[in-house]
Write an enzyme that holds these catalytic residues in place. Structure first.
Site, PDB file in Angstrom:
ATOM      1  N   ALA A 109       0.836  -1.206   0.000  1.00  0.00           N
ATOM      2  CA  ALA A 109       0.000   0.000   0.000  1.00  0.00           C
ATOM      3  C   ALA A 109       0.870   1.256   0.000  1.00  0.00           C
ATOM      4  CB  ALA A 109      -0.981  -0.044   1.171  1.00  0.00           C
ATOM      5  N   SER A 110       0.425   2.271   0.714  1.00  0.00           N
ATOM      6  CA  SER A 110       1.096   3.580   0.638  1.00  0.00           C
ATOM      7  C   SER A 110       2.423   3.636   1.375  1.00  0.00           C
ATOM      8  CB  SER A 110       0.164   4.665   1.191  1.00  0.00           C
ATOM      9  OG  SER A 110      -0.992   4.786   0.391  1.00  0.00           O
ATOM     10  N   THR A 111       2.808   2.559   2.067  1.00  0.00           N
ATOM     11  CA  THR A 111       4.084   2.590   2.792  1.00  0.00           C
ATOM     12  C   THR A 111       5.271   2.710   1.846  1.00  0.00           C
ATOM     13  OG1 THR A 111       4.226   0.180   2.831  1.00  0.00           O
ATOM     14  CG2 THR A 111       3.153   1.254   4.712  1.00  0.00           C
ATOM     15  N   ILE A 112       5.072   2.381   0.565  1.00  0.00           N
ATOM     16  CA  ILE A 112       6.197   2.437  -0.380  1.00  0.00           C
ATOM     17  C   ILE A 112       6.218   3.741  -1.184  1.00  0.00           C
ATOM     18  CG2 ILE A 112       6.667  -0.027  -0.575  1.00  0.00           C
ATOM     19  CD1 ILE A 112       4.396   1.841  -3.012  1.00  0.00           C
ATOM     20  N   LYS A 113       5.334   4.663  -0.871  1.00  0.00           N
ATOM     21  CA  LYS A 113       5.321   5.930  -1.617  1.00  0.00           C
ATOM     22  C   LYS A 113       6.624   6.713  -1.489  1.00  0.00           C
ATOM     23  CE  LYS A 113       0.300   6.529  -1.851  1.00  0.00           C
ATOM     24  NZ  LYS A 113      -0.889   7.259  -1.365  1.00  0.00           N
TER      25      LYS A 113
END
Length: 623
Positions: free
Chosen positions: A330-334
C-alpha cells in the site's frame, strides 16, 4: 578220517603288524595334534587382535549419551528457552510378565490416553525388549505420587528423570524461537544425508522451526558415550568407561523479552505482525506474529486434536506472518517511489500535479480514485507523501513504467529473501512483465502499473521486507540484513545468515533521499500528516508512513463500507516508521489484517509501542 591240526600262530608276524599299526596311529595322532596346535597358534597368536576385538564387541557395548541442549536468552540475559527436568514413566518390556494387563492397569491408575498408548507401541517396536520405552514423558506430581504408592505392583515399570525443552513464555515467542519436536523419518534422512546421524544417536528431539532449527548445530552439542559390559543376552553388567557429551552452546538473541511481551499483548485478538528493528545493524528487538500457538505442545508430541485445531484454523496460526505473510505494501512504499521518480527526472521537488480526486489513463474509460474523494488540489512530492495522495502516484507510476519500478524496488529487497536467520521466510511478489506472463500467460497492462503506484495490484511484501526497505531508505541506500542472533555463548557473533552484505541502493543525487525523509518526518509532525494525530504530543521525534491496503478491489461506482462486507475482505492497516527523526535507532513495521486504516489503527499502535520502547530503554540505562 584224520583230523587237520590248527596251524601254530606266528607271534612274530603279529607283533610286527601291531607295531606297524601303532606307528601309523601314532603318526595320525601326532598329525592331528600338530594341526590343532597350529590352529591354536593361528588363532591365539597370529589373529589374536582380530578375535580379541570381536570378543570385546560381544562383551562390551558402547551406549551413546545425549548432550544437553544449549539455552536461549534475550539481549538482557533473560531465559527464553530452557531445559526442564521432568519425570518419565518407562517400561522394560522383558521384565513385565503381562504387558497388556500392565498397560490396562496403568491406564486406570494414570488415565493414559489412546494416543499415548499408541505412541508407546510405536516406540516399543523400534526398541529391544530389554531397553526402556517411555509410556508417559511428563508425569504430573499427582500421577507420580499415585504410581509411587503402587510401584511394587508393576514390575519392570519405573519413573526416570529426564531433561526436556521448555518455553516459559509460550505463544509470545513461538514464531521467532520456533520449537523442538521428536525426530521423525524425514529428520533421520536429512541427518544421514549430512552425515550427522551418529551425533544424534541418543537424541530424541531436534529443532523444527525458527531459531531452534536455524542454529540446530550450535544448540545440539556433541554426543558422548559410555562403555558397559554386557552378558550374553545384552544386559548391562557394569560400566567400564564414560566419555561425557559436549553440551550445546547457549545463544543470546537481539530480542528484548519485555518489549516482545508488550507488543504481543497489545495486539490482543487482532491478526497481523509487528517488527521492531535497529536500522543500523538489522538487530531485531521484537518480532510478533498473531495468532500464535504454544510451542510446548510439540515438545513431547502434540495431540491429534491440538494439531487439527492449528491446521484447520482459518486464521493460520502456524504461519509466521512477519516473514511469510504476503501483504500489499500500500502507501508505505510511496517514499521509495518518490526517490525513484526524482532520480528518473520525472518530477522535481517543486513539481506539482493537479489532483481532482481521481486519475484516468488516456483512452481508457476507468477512473482510479484517490482516497480523498474531492482530491488534494495541487500536490508536490512532499505533500503527496505527507497527505498520502494516490493520484500523484498513479501519474508518476504510469510515467516510470513497471520495468523501471520493479528493477528499482528489487534493490530494496522486494521479491527476494532478506536473509534473516530463520528458514521460514517467503520472497513474496515484486511483479514484472515476465512474472505475469509466466504466472498467468498474459501481458502486462497499463492499469496494473497505475495500481502498483500505490502498492496494490500483484505487489505483495512481507513485514520483514518492509522493515528492511524502510531501514534502507533512512540509511540512504545502505541495506541491513535482519538478524535475531546477538552472540553465541563464547561471546563471538556467528551469523550463518550473513554470508555477504546486501548491495546498497545507489542513486545519482543523494539529495533525493533527503526529500523523501523530510516528507516522512512531516507525516508525523505536520498537522496534515496522516500519522499526526497518533503521534501528537510524543516525547520523541519520529517519521513514518501510513498505509491502507485493499484486500478486495472496489468496482467502479461502488463505495467501500467496512460494516457491509465480510471481515476477511476489509482493509489491512499498515504503518512503517522510525525514531528519533534524526539518527534513528529503531524501525517499527506494523501490518494488522482487516483492521481498517493505517492512520486510525496502525499508527496509534506504533505510538504506544514506541512510547514503551523509549521508556524501557531509559529504565535500563538508569540501572
Amino acid at each position: 578220517m584224520i583230523k587237520r591240526r590248527a596251524p601254530i600262530r606266528d607271534h612274530q608276524a603279529e607283533a610286527a603288524l601291531f607295531a606297524s599299526r601303532s606307528i601309523v596311529a601314532l603318526v595320525v595322532v601326532i598329525a592331528v595334534f600338530a594341526g590343532l596346535l597350529f590352529n591354536m597358534y593361528h588363532l591365539q597368536v597370529l589373529q589374536h587382535e582380530q578375535y580379541q576385538t570381536r570378543s570385546n564387541d560381544n562383551r562390551i557395548k558402547v551406549v551413546p549419551l545425549a548432550p544437553n541442549r544449549g539455552l536461549i536468552y534475550d539481549r538482557r540475559g533473560r531465559i527464553l528457552a530452557e531445559n526442564r527436568p521432568v519425570l518419565s514413566l518407562e517400561i522394560i518390556p522383558e521384565r513385565v510378565p503381562d504387558l497388556a494387563d500392565t498397560l490396562r492397569r496403568l491406564t486406570e491408575l494414570l488415565e493414559l490416553t489412546e494416543q499415548q498408548l499408541a505412541q508407546f507401541e510405536e516406540n516399543r517396536r523400534r526398541e529391544r525388549r530389554f531397553d526402556q520405552v517411555s509410556v508417559l514423558e511428563r508425569l504430573t506430581e499427582q500421577q507420580a505420587a499415585r504410581f509411587a504408592v503402587r510401584q511394587h505392583e508393576f514390575p519392570g515399570v519405573s519413573i526416570e528423570a529426564r531433561l526436556i525443552r521448555h518455553y516459559p513464555h509460550g505463544e509470545a515467542l513461538t514464531h521467532a524461537l520456533g520449537y523442538v519436536a521428536k525426530i521423525n523419518r524425514n529428520d533421520v534422512q536429512r541427518l544421514r544425508a549430512n552425515q550427522q546421524d551418529a551425533n544424534y544417536a541418543a537424541t530424541r528431539t531436534i529443532g523444527k522451526l525458527g531459531i531452534e532449527r536455524f542454529y540446530e548445530e550450535q544448540l545440539h552439542g556433541n554426543v558422548g558415550s559410555q562403555q558397559i559390559e554386557v552378558d550374553i543376552r545384552g544386559r548391562a553388567v557394569r560400566t567400564l568407561s564414560v566419555q561425557p557429551p559436549i553440551p550445546g552452546q547457549d545463544l543470546i538473541l537481539e530480542l528484548d523479552l519485555e518489549l516482545q511481551q508488550y507488543v504481543y499483548d497489545l495486539l490482543g485478538d487482532m491478526r497481523g505482525s509487528i517488527i521492531l528493528m535497529d536500522p543500523r545493524d538489522g538487530a531485531i528487538r521484537a518480532m510478533v506474529s498473531k495468532p500464535s500457538f504454544d510451542p510446548n505442545w510439540f515438545v513431547q508430541g502434540i495431540s491429534n486434536e491440538q494439531y487439527r485445531s492449528l491446521l484447520n484454523s482459518r486464521h493460520s496460526p502456524l504461519l509466521n506472518r512477519s516473514t511469510q505473510g504476503g501483504y500489499p505494501p500500500a502507501s508505505t512504499i510511496k517514499p521509495h517511489l518518490a526517490v525513484l521518480a526524482l532520480e528518473q527526472g520525472i518530477i522535481t521537488p517543486q513539481s506539482k500535479i493537479w489532483d481532482p480526486g481521481w486519475f484516468e489513463i488516456k483512452g481508457v474509460d476507468h477512473r482510479y480514485r484517490d482516497w480523498l474523494s474531492w482530491g488534494h488540489g495541487w500536490v508536490d512530492v512532499d505533500t503527496a507523501i505527507v497527505e498520502s495522495c494516490d493520484t500523484f502516484y498513479y501519474d508518476i507510476a504510469l510515467q516510470m513504467g513497471i520495468d523501471t519500478i520493479s528493477e528499482h524496488m528489487m534493490q530494496y529487497g522486494f521479491g527476494e529473501l532478506t536473509g534473516i536467520d530463520i528458514h521460514e521466510e517467503a520472497a513474496a511478489v515484486m511483479p514484472t512483465r515476465g512474472w505475469k506472463r509466466a504466472r498467468f500467460n498474459q501481458p502486462w497492462y497499463a492499469g496494473e502499473t497505475v495500481s502498483i503506484g500505490i502498492g496494490q495490484s500483484y505487489w505483495t511484501s512481507t513485514p520483514i521486507q518492509l522493515a528492511v526497505a524502510t531501514a534502507t531508505l533512512i540509511n540512504r541506500g545502505v541495506r541491513p540484513v535482519p538478524r535475531l542472533l546477538r552472540s553465541i555463548s563464547d561471546g563471538h557473533v556467528e551469523l550463518p545468515a550473513v554470508v555477504e552484505q546486501k548491495p546498497p541502493v545507489v542513486i545519482k543525487n543523494q539529495a533525493n533521499w533527503d526529500v523523501a525523509i523530510r516528507a516522512m518526518n512531516r507525516v508525523v509532525s505536520s498537522i496534515k500528516g496522516t500519522a499526526h494525530r497518533a503521534f501528537n504530543g510524543a516525547s520523541f521525534t519520529s517519521g513514518g508512513k501510513t498505509g491502507t491496503a485493499q484486500v478486495r478491489s472496489i468496482a467502479q461506482g461502488e463505495t467501500y463500507n467496512a460494516e457491509e462486507i465480510e471481515e476477511q475482505y476489509r482493509d489491512n492497516a499498515m504503518y512503517m516508521g522510525y525514531a528519533p527523526a534524526v539518527n534513528p535507532e529503531i524501525i517499527i513495521m506494523i501490518a494488522v489484517e482487516n483492521a481498517g486504516g493505517g492512520g486510525s489503527v496502525a499508527a496509534p499502535l506504533a505510538r504506544q509501542i514506541l512510547d514503551y520502547y523509549f521508556a524501557l530503554e531509559a529504565a535500563h540505562a538508569n540501572l
